[in-house]
Design a protein around this motif. Structure first.
Motif, PDB file in Angstrom:
ATOM      1  N   VAL A  20     -21.375  13.643  38.072  1.00 33.00           N
ATOM      2  CA  VAL A  20     -20.635  14.179  36.923  1.00 33.00           C
ATOM      3  C   VAL A  20     -19.200  14.538  37.333  1.00 33.00           C
ATOM      4  N   LEU A  21     -19.063  15.152  38.490  1.00 33.68           N
ATOM      5  CA  LEU A  21     -17.725  15.587  38.908  1.00 33.68           C
ATOM      6  C   LEU A  21     -16.831  14.416  39.284  1.00 33.68           C
ATOM      7  N   LEU A  22     -17.357  13.501  40.081  1.00 34.52           N
ATOM      8  CA  LEU A  22     -16.504  12.393  40.531  1.00 34.52           C
ATOM      9  C   LEU A  22     -16.123  11.474  39.374  1.00 34.52           C
ATOM     10  N   SER A  23     -17.017  11.336  38.399  1.00 33.59           N
ATOM     11  CA  SER A  23     -16.659  10.558  37.211  1.00 33.59           C
ATOM     12  C   SER A  23     -15.470  11.200  36.504  1.00 33.59           C
ATOM     13  N   GLY A  24     -15.269  12.485  36.735  1.00 30.35           N
ATOM     14  CA  GLY A  24     -14.140  13.206  36.156  1.00 30.35           C
ATOM     15  C   GLY A  24     -12.797  12.642  36.592  1.00 30.35           C
TER      16      GLY A  24
ATOM     17  N   SER B 199     -14.063  16.609  27.573  1.00 27.52           N
ATOM     18  CA  SER B 199     -13.991  16.864  26.118  1.00 27.52           C
ATOM     19  C   SER B 199     -14.221  15.570  25.357  1.00 27.52           C
ATOM     20  N   LEU B 200     -13.650  14.477  25.875  1.00 27.69           N
ATOM     21  CA  LEU B 200     -13.850  13.186  25.214  1.00 27.69           C
ATOM     22  C   LEU B 200     -15.325  12.786  25.261  1.00 27.69           C
ATOM     23  N   LEU B 201     -15.963  12.989  26.403  1.00 29.03           N
ATOM     24  CA  LEU B 201     -17.376  12.602  26.525  1.00 29.03           C
ATOM     25  C   LEU B 201     -18.222  13.242  25.425  1.00 29.03           C
ATOM     26  N   VAL B 202     -18.034  14.550  25.220  1.00 28.13           N
ATOM     27  CA  VAL B 202     -18.890  15.215  24.229  1.00 28.13           C
ATOM     28  C   VAL B 202     -18.483  14.870  22.795  1.00 28.13           C
ATOM     29  N   LYS B 203     -17.299  14.282  22.637  1.00 23.41           N
ATOM     30  CA  LYS B 203     -16.915  13.749  21.312  1.00 23.41           C
ATOM     31  C   LYS B 203     -17.328  12.290  21.162  1.00 23.41           C
ATOM     32  N   ARG B 204     -18.117  11.800  22.083  1.00 22.50           N
ATOM     33  CA  ARG B 204     -18.584  10.406  22.099  1.00 22.50           C
ATOM     34  C   ARG B 204     -17.420   9.423  22.201  1.00 22.50           C
TER      35      ARG B 204
ATOM     36  N   LEU C 236     -25.598  16.650  30.811  1.00 24.37           N
ATOM     37  CA  LEU C 236     -24.869  17.213  29.669  1.00 24.37           C
ATOM     38  C   LEU C 236     -24.609  18.705  29.865  1.00 24.37           C
ATOM     39  N   SER C 237     -25.581  19.408  30.433  1.00 19.80           N
ATOM     40  CA  SER C 237     -25.343  20.846  30.610  1.00 19.80           C
ATOM     41  C   SER C 237     -24.293  21.097  31.696  1.00 19.80           C
ATOM     42  N   LEU C 238     -24.246  20.232  32.706  1.00 16.16           N
ATOM     43  CA  LEU C 238     -23.170  20.359  33.705  1.00 16.16           C
ATOM     44  C   LEU C 238     -21.797  20.140  33.055  1.00 16.16           C
ATOM     45  N   ILE C 239     -21.738  19.162  32.164  1.00 15.45           N
ATOM     46  CA  ILE C 239     -20.479  18.878  31.462  1.00 15.45           C
ATOM     47  C   ILE C 239     -20.064  20.092  30.620  1.00 15.45           C
ATOM     48  N   ASN C 240     -21.036  20.660  29.907  1.00 15.95           N
ATOM     49  CA  ASN C 240     -20.705  21.824  29.081  1.00 15.95           C
ATOM     50  C   ASN C 240     -20.272  23.017  29.920  1.00 15.95           C
ATOM     51  N   GLN C 241     -20.903  23.152  31.092  1.00 11.66           N
ATOM     52  CA  GLN C 241     -20.473  24.227  32.003  1.00 11.66           C
ATOM     53  C   GLN C 241     -19.032  24.026  32.443  1.00 11.66           C
ATOM     54  N   LEU C 242     -18.698  22.780  32.797  1.00 15.29           N
ATOM     55  CA  LEU C 242     -17.321  22.501  33.219  1.00 15.29           C
ATOM     56  C   LEU C 242     -16.356  22.823  32.092  1.00 15.29           C
ATOM     57  N   LEU C 243     -16.754  22.432  30.874  1.00 16.05           N
ATOM     58  CA  LEU C 243     -15.873  22.654  29.727  1.00 16.05           C
ATOM     59  C   LEU C 243     -15.693  24.132  29.411  1.00 16.05           C
TER      60      LEU C 243
ATOM     61  N   ASP D 172     -11.622  25.929  38.264  1.00 16.28           N
ATOM     62  CA  ASP D 172     -13.035  25.781  38.640  1.00 16.28           C
ATOM     63  C   ASP D 172     -13.363  24.301  38.821  1.00 16.28           C
ATOM     64  N   PHE D 173     -12.905  23.495  37.875  1.00 17.91           N
ATOM     65  CA  PHE D 173     -13.144  22.046  37.959  1.00 17.91           C
ATOM     66  C   PHE D 173     -12.555  21.489  39.251  1.00 17.91           C
ATOM     67  N   PHE D 174     -11.333  21.875  39.558  1.00 18.92           N
ATOM     68  CA  PHE D 174     -10.684  21.381  40.779  1.00 18.92           C
ATOM     69  C   PHE D 174     -11.509  21.733  42.015  1.00 18.92           C
ATOM     70  N   ALA D 175     -11.997  22.969  42.050  1.00 18.08           N
ATOM     71  CA  ALA D 175     -12.755  23.408  43.230  1.00 18.08           C
ATOM     72  C   ALA D 175     -14.051  22.608  43.366  1.00 18.08           C
ATOM     73  N   GLU D 176     -14.721  22.399  42.246  1.00 15.61           N
ATOM     74  CA  GLU D 176     -15.980  21.628  42.270  1.00 15.61           C
ATOM     75  C   GLU D 176     -15.706  20.171  42.595  1.00 15.61           C
ATOM     76  N   PHE D 177     -14.646  19.642  42.024  1.00 16.10           N
ATOM     77  CA  PHE D 177     -14.289  18.246  42.282  1.00 16.10           C
ATOM     78  C   PHE D 177     -14.018  18.068  43.774  1.00 16.10           C
ATOM     79  N   ALA D 178     -13.300  19.030  44.353  1.00 17.24           N
ATOM     80  CA  ALA D 178     -12.973  18.960  45.779  1.00 17.24           C
ATOM     81  C   ALA D 178     -14.251  18.922  46.625  1.00 17.24           C
ATOM     82  N   ASN D 179     -15.238  19.756  46.261  1.00 14.31           N
ATOM     83  CA  ASN D 179     -16.507  19.739  47.014  1.00 14.31           C
ATOM     84  C   ASN D 179     -17.131  18.358  47.010  1.00 14.31           C
ATOM     85  N   SER D 180     -17.143  17.721  45.846  1.00 12.01           N
ATOM     86  CA  SER D 180     -17.770  16.400  45.759  1.00 12.01           C
ATOM     87  C   SER D 180     -16.944  15.340  46.485  1.00 12.01           C
ATOM     88  N   MET D 181     -15.629  15.445  46.403  1.00 14.08           N
ATOM     89  CA  MET D 181     -14.791  14.493  47.148  1.00 14.08           C
ATOM     90  C   MET D 181     -15.034  14.635  48.644  1.00 14.08           C
TER      91      MET D 181
END
Ligand code: HEM
Ligand SMILES: *[C@@H]1O[C@H](CO)[C@@H](O)[C@H](O)[C@H]1NC(C)=O
Ligand SMILES: *[C@@H]1O[C@H](CO)[C@@H](O)[C@H](O)[C@H]1NC(C)=O
Ligand SMILES: *[C@@H]1O[C@H](CO)[C@@H](O)[C@H](O)[C@H]1NC(C)=O
Ligand SMILES: *[C@@H]1O[C@H](CO)[C@@H](O)[C@H](O)[C@H]1NC(C)=O
Ligand SMILES: CC(=O)N[C@H]1CO[C@H](CO)[C@@H](O)[C@@H]1O
Length: 329
Positions: free
Chosen positions: A188-192, A260-265, A282-289, A295-304
């Motif tokens: 979910v994060l890396l797809s970001g 935001s786009l993902l949840v708007k289909r 989906l719940s991970l996406i909603n948490q990020l949103l 927060d997103f940057f920090a999580e993204f960094a962990n996955s990278m």
């Protein structure tokens, strides 16, 4: 000294021995002694030149992803052809068709060869350029331990087998990430990263015109978005040249708008849309949103930081290429 003390020394000794005998690992500042200016040279070059072509940052992080998913992060994505087989290199796999910026990497490599010949790997250069160019264009920072060595093999078939295609469903995505030791959260994060960059119509036009051979658009893609893309961007089903922003209006900004786009289909690829078909994802996406960009940057960094360690070659495995597009002879 009591018995416990002796045990302590013995156990410490065993651990120290195991530590030294296991394979070399990546480390922060691997080149501190062998080429002290290496990371600064990369950083300065990126900061000086990325602003002339900021869209390259997207290409570099994608290149980094493709590299790591195929034979580990070993710069196999940069090779022109495989030394050992007559097979076509990864570069020529369909998913690679649109990767740009190889010459930029080559220029960084030649600066480093001038500074310290034969020391800095192309795999590390790619990992550093990817991070530095994202940071220079306003995106997240992640740590890049170094010490990767370069592979000598690059095969189109490995790329086809390991890089998820744009039409991947959720199960396929999860499996292909798990094959690399990455979990659902990493997916979910890396797809970001699709918050920046562009795609060609051919990567999603089946969703606009003829989804699964039905002759109709993909019902899971917002119909207004479909109409808009058909009218203004991908005007014919076989347009393979027009480029479309994956995150319209903020393609240069690393932010939460992809989610935001993902949840708007309005996720552009089937692989993007797939992320809202699973409840955990989906719940991970909603948490990020509901969190902040920080927060997103920090999580993204962990996955990278996980991604850029996949199956790295260290120690005496592989080589330090002289030119990033060709294996040493
Ligand atoms: C989850 C599976 C993934 C799939 C199926 C996928 C697929 C794609 C496709 C089809 C494109 C457009 C290519 C084109 O039409 O020109 C693209 C672009 C891109 N991808 Fe992914 N991708 C995935 C994961 C990732 C990851 C993990 C990253 C980085 C961490 C990433 C970063 C990018 C970027 C930045 C672009 C834009 C490139 C540019 O502007 O040149 N993608 N991806
Ligand atoms: C690698 O291939 C590209 C494009 O096919 C070419 O422009 C480049 O000169 C090649 N690099 C080397 C070192 O052969
Ligand atoms: C996902 O795609 C794979 C490969 O194309 C396919 O075998 C599988 O049946 C699909 N799974 C679902 C749930 O649609
Ligand atoms: C849609 O795709 C199917 C299967 O690939 C094909 O047989 C059909 O002719 C296509 N329909 C249109 C309207 O292009
Ligand atoms: C792009 O489309 C044109 C015309 O439909 C075709 O000739 C060409 O081979 C296509 N290119 C690729 C890379 O698929
Ligand atoms: C430039 C390039 O890499 N082109 C190749 C991309 O993949 C397609 C389909 O596999 C090949 O036909 C191209 O030659």
């Amino acid at each position: 000294m009591g018995v416990i003390g002796y045990f302590g020394i013995i156990i410490f000794g065993i651990l120290a021995f195991m530590g030294s005998s296991t394979e070399a690992q990546l480390q922060m500042g691997f080149y501190a002694k062998s080429c002290p200016k290496a990371e600064k040279i990369v950083h300065d070059f990126v900061n000086k030149h990325i602003h002339n072509a900021p869209s390259l940052a997207a290409s570099f992080i994608r290149m980094n992803f493709h590299d790591c998913f195929v034979r580990g992060c070993d710069a196999s994505v940069l090779l022109n052809s495989s030394s050992s087989s007559g097979e076509k290199p990864e570069k020529e796999a369909a998913p690679n068709l649109t990767i740009r910026g190889f010459d930029f990497i080559d220029r960084v490599k030649s600066l480093l060869e001038a500074e310290c010949p034969g020391v800095v790997s192309c795999a590390d250069i790619l990992a550093l350029v990817s991070r530095d160019s994202i940071v220079a264009t306003g995106g997240p920072f992640w740590k890049v331990p170094t010490g990767r060595r370069d592979g000598v093999t690059s095969r189109l078939s490995d790329a086809m087998a390991n890089i998820p295609p744009f039409f991947a469903n959720f199960t396929t995505l999860q499996t292909q990430f798990a094959n690399q030791g990455l979990d659902l959260k990493d997916l979910v994060l890396l797809s970001g990263a699709h918050t920046i960059g562009i795609a060609h119509c051919s990567s999603f036009s089946d969703r606009l015109y003829n989804f699964s051979g039905t002759g109709l658009p993909d019902p899971s893609l917002d119909s207004e978005y479909v109409a808009n893309l058909r009218e203004n961007k991908c005007k014919s089903p076989d347009d393979n040249t027009t480029k479309v922003e994956m995150d319209p209006g903020s393609r240069n900004t690393f932010d939460l708008s992809y989610y935001s786009l993902l949840v708007k289909r309005r996720g552009l690829f089937e692989s993007d849309a797939a992320l809202i078909t699973d409840s955990v994802s989906l719940s991970l996406i909603n948490q990020l949103l509901s969190g902040s960009v920080e927060d997103f940057f920090a999580e993204f960094a962990n996955s990278m930081e996980k991604m850029i360690k996949i199956n790295v070659k260290t120690g005496t495995v592989g080589e330090i290429r002289k030119h990033c597009a060709i294996v040493n002879s």
